[in-house]
Design an enzyme around this catalytic site. Structure first.
Site, PDB file in Angstrom:
ATOM      1  N   ASP A  83     -11.302   7.131   4.296  1.00 57.85           N
ATOM      2  CA  ASP A  83      -9.863   6.924   4.495  1.00 57.85           C
ATOM      3  C   ASP A  83      -9.247   8.235   4.966  1.00 57.85           C
ATOM      4  OD1 ASP A  83      -7.161   6.298   4.381  1.00 57.85           O
ATOM      5  OD2 ASP A  83      -7.359   5.140   2.531  1.00 57.85           O
ATOM      6  N   ASN A 136       1.096   8.562  -0.076  1.00 59.54           N
ATOM      7  CA  ASN A 136       1.967   9.729  -0.156  1.00 59.54           C
ATOM      8  C   ASN A 136       2.940   9.828   1.010  1.00 59.54           C
ATOM      9  OD1 ASN A 136       1.075  11.441  -2.548  1.00 59.54           O
ATOM     10  ND2 ASN A 136      -0.872  10.945  -1.581  1.00 59.54           N
ATOM     11  N   ASP A 158      -5.852   3.694  -4.252  1.00 58.15           N
ATOM     12  CA  ASP A 158      -6.282   3.449  -2.876  1.00 58.15           C
ATOM     13  C   ASP A 158      -7.797   3.511  -2.749  1.00 58.15           C
ATOM     14  OD1 ASP A 158      -6.251   6.183  -3.486  1.00 58.15           O
ATOM     15  OD2 ASP A 158      -5.489   6.802  -1.525  1.00 58.15           O
ATOM     16  N   GLY A 202      -7.950   7.222  -7.863  1.00 53.26           N
ATOM     17  CA  GLY A 202      -6.751   6.724  -7.205  1.00 53.26           C
ATOM     18  C   GLY A 202      -6.853   5.251  -6.860  1.00 53.26           C
ATOM     19  N   ASP A 246       0.866  -1.179   0.000  1.00 53.28           N
ATOM     20  CA  ASP A 246       0.000   0.000   0.000  1.00 53.28           C
ATOM     21  C   ASP A 246       0.905   1.232   0.000  1.00 53.28           C
ATOM     22  OD1 ASP A 246      -1.876   1.971   0.355  1.00 53.28           O
ATOM     23  OD2 ASP A 246      -2.487   1.354   2.360  1.00 53.28           O
ATOM     24  N   ASN A 247       1.136   1.787  -1.183  1.00 49.19           N
ATOM     25  CA  ASN A 247       2.080   2.896  -1.375  1.00 49.19           C
ATOM     26  C   ASN A 247       1.320   4.217  -1.415  1.00 49.19           C
ATOM     27  OD1 ASN A 247       3.815   4.128  -4.277  1.00 49.19           O
ATOM     28  ND2 ASN A 247       4.430   4.430  -2.147  1.00 49.19           N
TER      29      ASN A 247
END
Length: 243
Positions: free
Chosen positions: A117, A10, A97, A95, A7-8
């Protein structure tokens, strides 16, 4: 099959393993700004996996992650779950995510559901049944807590930045500049999140199930009245659901 899940985001990049579709308990974390082939090798030392799933919102870091892993890498994209996103016209700009969170909400929670989130940005993704099947029908993107905390110092001559540590203890009325800023940040942020959820409920015409995730979701403990669940692994669960 053993999977490496990445889970990349910012701010932080989180790693865990899944065995036969079940998440494993160990979580490893790297600051996203520090990702390199060497730091990645060190972070993953001792782990064995056959394939990887990458959920990334940081293209530079994603490139390093892809090229540094000696295994097939599957990526969370809109193309990976066309049915879930069929009623979201802007899916090309969605995105990864948010896609993963929507997939997890569709698979694990009652619908309609809003996946909130609370991270570097604050995102709200609403999943409802359309013609009997779960679909992402819309979302909201708002500033994250740390962006709001940094705003006074960057936008004014004399106001300081605000620490987000122990922010939940902030009184409703501050008695000096620091505590007044803390009160505004905590209660203002809470009001923003709950207000957005109220607006979503009005548009839906019913109260959705609300699941919180992200690093700042722990700001509220116990859960506030406007949330139904906290799931720190929501994004990882969505990655598994998609693939």
């Amino acid at each position: 099959m053993s999977l490496l899940l990445i889970d990349n985001s910012n701010t932080r990049t989180k790693f865990t393993l899944a065995q036969h579709g079940e998440l494993q308990p160990e979580l490893r974390v790297l600051p996203t700004a520090e990702i390199s082939p060497a730091s990645l090798a060190h972070a993953l030392e001792g782990w064995v996996y056959e394939q990887a799933i990458l959920c990334s919102v940081v293209p530079r870091a994603a490139g390093i992650l892809r090229s540094s892993l000696a295994c097939p890498v599957h990526e969370v994209t809109a193309a990976a779950c066309p049915e879930l996103l069929s009623h979201y016209p802007g899916r090309a700009t969605l995105g990864a995510d948010r896609i993963a969170n929507a997939a997890a909400a569709a698979a694990h929670y009652p619908l309609p559901c809003v996946a909130v989130d609370l991270g570097t940005a604050c995102t709200f993704d609403t999943i409802a049944r359309v013609d009997g099947a779960p679909r992402l029908i819309g979302g909201v993107i708002a500033p994250g807590l740390r962006a709001l905390a940094a705003a006074p110092a960057s936008s004014t001559a004399q106001l300081p930045g605000i620490s987000t540590h122990h922010l939940h203890t902030a009184p409703a009325l501050g008695t000096d500049t620091r505590t007044a800023l803390q009160a505004g940040l905590y209660h203002g942020y809470t009001g923003m999140v709950s207000g957005i959820l109220q607006s979503i409920a009005r548009q839906l015409g019913q109260q959705p199930f609300v699941v919180l995730t992200g690093g700042d979701a722990t700001l509220w403990h116990p859960l506030p009245t406007w949330a139904n669940a906290y799931d720190k692994c929501l994004t990882f669960k969505g990655m598994i659901s998609i693939f």
